[in-house]
Design an enzyme around this catalytic site. Sequence first.
Site, PDB file in Angstrom:
ATOM      1  N   ASP A  10       0.867  -1.180   0.000  1.00 17.49           N
ATOM      2  CA  ASP A  10       0.000   0.000   0.000  1.00 17.49           C
ATOM      3  C   ASP A  10       0.903   1.229   0.000  1.00 17.49           C
ATOM      4  O   ASP A  10       2.090   1.146   0.312  1.00 17.49           O
ATOM      5  CB  ASP A  10      -0.891  -0.010   1.258  1.00 17.49           C
ATOM      6  N   SER A  11       0.294   2.383  -0.288  1.00 16.41           N
ATOM      7  CA  SER A  11       1.035   3.647  -0.232  1.00 16.41           C
ATOM      8  C   SER A  11       1.521   3.945   1.194  1.00 16.41           C
ATOM      9  O   SER A  11       2.447   4.718   1.367  1.00 16.41           O
ATOM     10  CB  SER A  11       0.127   4.779  -0.709  1.00 16.41           C
ATOM     11  N   CYS A  73      -4.012  -0.958  -1.950  1.00 17.52           N
ATOM     12  CA  CYS A  73      -4.258   0.464  -2.174  1.00 17.52           C
ATOM     13  C   CYS A  73      -5.270   0.673  -3.312  1.00 17.52           C
ATOM     14  O   CYS A  73      -5.038   0.231  -4.443  1.00 17.52           O
ATOM     15  CB  CYS A  73      -2.923   1.106  -2.541  1.00 17.52           C
ATOM     16  N   GLU A 151      -6.592   8.576   9.688  1.00 11.17           N
ATOM     17  CA  GLU A 151      -5.244   8.474  10.258  1.00 11.17           C
ATOM     18  C   GLU A 151      -5.168   9.100  11.643  1.00 11.17           C
ATOM     19  O   GLU A 151      -4.432   8.643  12.506  1.00 11.17           O
ATOM     20  CB  GLU A 151      -4.226   9.124   9.319  1.00 11.17           C
ATOM     21  N   CYS A 185     -11.086   2.644  -0.855  1.00  5.87           N
ATOM     22  CA  CYS A 185      -9.834   3.184  -0.306  1.00  5.87           C
ATOM     23  C   CYS A 185      -9.559   2.460   1.001  1.00  5.87           C
ATOM     24  O   CYS A 185     -10.483   2.182   1.776  1.00  5.87           O
ATOM     25  CB  CYS A 185      -9.983   4.683  -0.072  1.00  5.87           C
ATOM     26  N   HIS A 187      -8.495   3.367   3.773  1.00  9.29           N
ATOM     27  CA  HIS A 187      -8.817   4.037   5.035  1.00  9.29           C
ATOM     28  C   HIS A 187     -10.300   4.013   5.404  1.00  9.29           C
ATOM     29  O   HIS A 187     -10.657   4.211   6.558  1.00  9.29           O
ATOM     30  CB  HIS A 187      -8.390   5.501   4.969  1.00  9.29           C
TER      31      HIS A 187
HETATM   32  N1  DGL Z   1      -3.973   3.874   0.243  1.00  4.18           N
HETATM   33  C1  DGL Z   1      -4.652   4.916  -0.496  1.00  4.18           C
HETATM   34  C2  DGL Z   1      -5.875   4.291  -1.210  1.00  4.18           C
HETATM   35  O1  DGL Z   1      -6.380   3.254  -0.819  1.00  4.18           O
HETATM   36  C3  DGL Z   1      -5.073   6.068   0.394  1.00  4.18           C
HETATM   37  C4  DGL Z   1      -3.916   6.927   0.845  1.00  4.18           C
HETATM   38  C5  DGL Z   1      -3.171   7.579  -0.293  1.00  4.18           C
HETATM   39  O2  DGL Z   1      -3.685   8.534  -0.922  1.00  4.18           O
HETATM   40  O3  DGL Z   1      -2.078   7.121  -0.600  1.00  4.18           O
HETATM   41  O4  DGL Z   1      -6.328   4.827  -2.180  1.00  4.18           O
END
Ligand code: DGL
Length: 274
Positions: A10-11, A73, A151, A185, A187
């Site tokens: 993931d990012s 992600c 977050e 997403c 989050h």
């Molecule tokens: N992990 C990213 C997503 O699921 C969210 C956070 C980001 O913008 O990197 O899209």
Amino acid sequence: MDTRPIGVFDSGLGGLTAVRQLLRQLPHEDIVYFGDTGRVPYGNRSPQTIRRYARQDCAFLREQGVKLIIAACGTVSSTALSVLEEQPLPAFGVVEPAADAAVRATRSGRIGVLGTAATIRSRAFEQRILSRDPSLQVVQAACPLFVPLAENGWTDREDPIPRLTAARYLAPLKEAGVDTLILGCTHFPLLTDILSDYMGQKVTLIDSGREAAAECARLLGQADLLSPAQGEGRCRFFVTDRPDDFTHVAERFLGRAIGDELQTIELDSLTGGR
Ligand code: DGL
């Protein structure tokens, strides 16, 4: 049988929501998680940059000897599908499993999609849904502010700030009468109570991490690549930075302490970017 670990990337730390689902659905599997905390967020970057980062993230997981790669992600899954397809091992993101689950769930034929700006711009969820059934209607909304709210732990269902933010983002989807809502997403599962309160109990929420974990279980079973059902799997975590409050944020997404199987790696050591 195959005892090699499952690779998840993931990012940042949000993808730990998908690991949480994997731990539930495949408790015997070893997992290697790669979170690019040194370069998060990806959600407001250009498609070229997201693809370059995704290539490096996949290369890192391959070096760890994983048997399969999950892009947890939403941004990578929707923008860098070509990178996943070029991997020399099974690799997939959250778009296909979550979109397919939404197509199965909808009764009214109206599906909502939530994601980062890059995810919504890509229209990847919409395209997948319409490829399954062109008669369906898709209403999308970019919800970038949900990322910092999750977050920072501002996810309590009584808290007016996430409630108002949700109302602002979701009003057009509610108006359109969607009965199924994809949380596209990493989050957004943390905001489930708030999203559900606003949309109403009758709207089905699709957790993309849960659907990706189910797809992983299906693929491994089908290809006879599951680990033997002995004991709990081992989880190792790799990140590219440890920012302030790292441990608490990680715990919020994973639902438990991250433990000591954590290593920080140098961004400069990543290979495979073009
Ligand atoms: N992990 C990213 C997503 O699921 C969210 C956070 C980001 O913008 O990197 O899209």
